[in-house]
Design an enzyme around this catalytic site. Structure first.
Site, PDB file in Angstrom:
ATOM      1  N   ASP A  45      19.765  48.963 -26.094  1.00  0.00           N
ATOM      2  CA  ASP A  45      19.215  49.076 -24.740  1.00  0.00           C
ATOM      3  C   ASP A  45      19.031  47.679 -24.146  1.00  0.00           C
ATOM      4  OD1 ASP A  45      17.023  48.231 -26.191  1.00  0.00           O
ATOM      5  OD2 ASP A  45      15.629  49.713 -25.362  1.00  0.00           O
ATOM      6  N   SER A  46      19.325  46.642 -24.957  1.00  0.00           N
ATOM      7  CA  SER A  46      19.397  45.282 -24.415  1.00  0.00           C
ATOM      8  C   SER A  46      20.530  45.186 -23.397  1.00  0.00           C
ATOM      9  CB  SER A  46      19.597  44.248 -25.530  1.00  0.00           C
ATOM     10  OG  SER A  46      20.713  44.593 -26.323  1.00  0.00           O
ATOM     11  N   ASP A  84      21.445  53.288 -29.117  1.00  0.00           N
ATOM     12  CA  ASP A  84      20.026  52.917 -29.026  1.00  0.00           C
ATOM     13  C   ASP A  84      19.364  53.805 -27.980  1.00  0.00           C
ATOM     14  OD1 ASP A  84      17.836  51.407 -29.688  1.00  0.00           O
ATOM     15  OD2 ASP A  84      18.418  49.667 -28.488  1.00  0.00           O
ATOM     16  N   LYS A 114      19.209  54.733 -32.959  1.00  0.00           N
ATOM     17  CA  LYS A 114      18.089  53.858 -33.316  1.00  0.00           C
ATOM     18  C   LYS A 114      16.956  54.126 -32.337  1.00  0.00           C
ATOM     19  CE  LYS A 114      17.883  49.276 -32.196  1.00  0.00           C
ATOM     20  NZ  LYS A 114      16.643  49.262 -31.389  1.00  0.00           N
ATOM     21  N   GLU A 116      12.709  52.785 -31.400  1.00  0.00           N
ATOM     22  CA  GLU A 116      11.614  51.854 -31.669  1.00  0.00           C
ATOM     23  C   GLU A 116      10.357  52.625 -32.069  1.00  0.00           C
ATOM     24  OE1 GLU A 116      11.046  49.233 -28.302  1.00  0.00           O
ATOM     25  OE2 GLU A 116      13.160  48.655 -28.278  1.00  0.00           O
ATOM     26  N   GLU A 189      12.299  43.126 -35.753  1.00  0.00           N
ATOM     27  CA  GLU A 189      12.520  42.167 -34.663  1.00  0.00           C
ATOM     28  C   GLU A 189      11.310  41.251 -34.498  1.00  0.00           C
ATOM     29  OE1 GLU A 189      13.913  43.773 -30.927  1.00  0.00           O
ATOM     30  OE2 GLU A 189      13.734  41.826 -29.935  1.00  0.00           O
TER      31      GLU A 189
HETATM   32  O1  KIV Z   1      18.720  46.599 -27.892  1.00  0.00           O
HETATM   33  C1  KIV Z   1      19.005  45.771 -28.771  1.00  0.00           C
HETATM   34  O2  KIV Z   1      19.941  44.983 -28.652  1.00  0.00           O
HETATM   35  C2  KIV Z   1      18.178  45.760 -29.966  1.00  0.00           C
HETATM   36  C3  KIV Z   1      18.391  44.640 -30.936  1.00  0.00           C
HETATM   37  C4  KIV Z   1      17.765  43.421 -30.417  1.00  0.00           C
HETATM   38  C5  KIV Z   1      17.937  44.983 -32.296  1.00  0.00           C
HETATM   39  O3  KIV Z   1      17.356  46.599 -30.137  1.00  0.00           O
END
Ligand code: KIV
Length: 276
Positions: A45-46, A84, A114, A116, A189
């Protein structure tokens, strides 16, 4: 060749081989990251700040994350593709969370998701349990969790036993609960090296660090930072190329060529007119 599976990651982990993971949000970058030989690609989600022009990850919608994941899926042959789950695409109810996690696999071709987790985050731990029971592999993500940035108050190093930081024991306990719920791996992280080491020693699945130091089982970075496409550099990252300046030079050269008449030449024309 078929893609890396979560079992392959576990085998690498058990044989003590470091695991490599990078982000990708679109097909061209995913293709190069995959050919470069990483074990896993995270469609993070980055993408919010690195790909879609938002200020942070919070505005990323489920539909945008699915679209990014599908683009990466179409380009990847070998690496495990992890979708994510963006802010509030999970957590509001168990049923909706599981359905949304399933969409990453059914519609976007992800091999895993993934999500959080806050320290002792009961809701997400239950979601991991439900997803894994149904066959959706889940990677946990603890430590600094950007989706909770407003709650945490900033990108503080976690595991330091201070006010702004989840304590080391909270991280260890949360990681253990995620693994008990079925998580196949844990991303750590921005945590102190000591806390990352404690978590890594406590769990029997691979820990993947970003800003977590040396005593973890693998590393993940944001590819834009690695290839110099983010305009920024971070203590936790390492830059291996400077694509920002390479792309800008190419664009400047193109503009100069068109303006000076160097491009196009007859070579680029179809049935060019013979100029004597
Ligand atoms: O969204 C992302 O890129 C992440 C990484 C920084 C682990 O969650």
């Amino acid at each position: 060749m078929s893609r890396t599976t979560i079992r392959d990651l576990q085998t690498r982990y058990e044989s003590g081989e470091p695991i490599t993971m990078l982000t990708a949000y679109d097909a061209p970058i995913a293709r190069q990251v995959d050919r470069g030989g990483v074990d896993a690609i995270l469609v993070g989600d980055s993408a919010g700040d690195n790909h879609m022009g938002y200020d942070d990850t919070l505005p990323v919608t489920l539909e945008e994350a699915l679209s990014n994941t599908a683009a990466v899926d179409r380009a990847v042959d070998d690496a495990l593709v992890i979708g994510d789950m963006p802010f509030l695409s999970y957590g509001t109810s168990i049923a909706e969370s599981v359905e949304n996690a399933g969409r990453f696999m059914k519609e976007a071709g992800a091999d895993a998701v993934k999500l959080e987790t806050a320290p002792y985050g009961e809701t997400t731990i239950e979601i991991v349990d439900r997803c894994t029971e149904l066959g959706i592999p889940v990677q946990g993500h603890i430590g600094y969790t950007p989706q909770r940035n407003n709650e945490i108050g900033g990108a503080f190093v976690q595991g330091k036993d201070r006010d702004v930081s989840a304590g080391m024991q909270a991280l260890v306990d949360t990681a253990e609960e995620l693994v008990a719920a079925g998580a196949f791996s844990i991303v750590l992280e921005t945590v102190s090296e000591a806390a990352a080491k404690a978590v890594t020693e406590a769990v029997d699945v691979p820990t993947i660090g970003i800003g977590a130091g040396r005593y973890v089982d693998g590393q993940v970075l944001v590819t834009n930072d690695v290839i110099g496409l983010s305009g920024e550099s971070f203590k936790l990252s390492k830059q291996y190329a400077d694509l920002d300046s390479k792309i800008r030079s190419a664009v400047e050269a193109y503009v100069a060529d068109v303006e000076s008449g160097e491009f196009p030449t007859g070579e680029h024309a179809f049935e060019p007119i013979d100029e004597e």
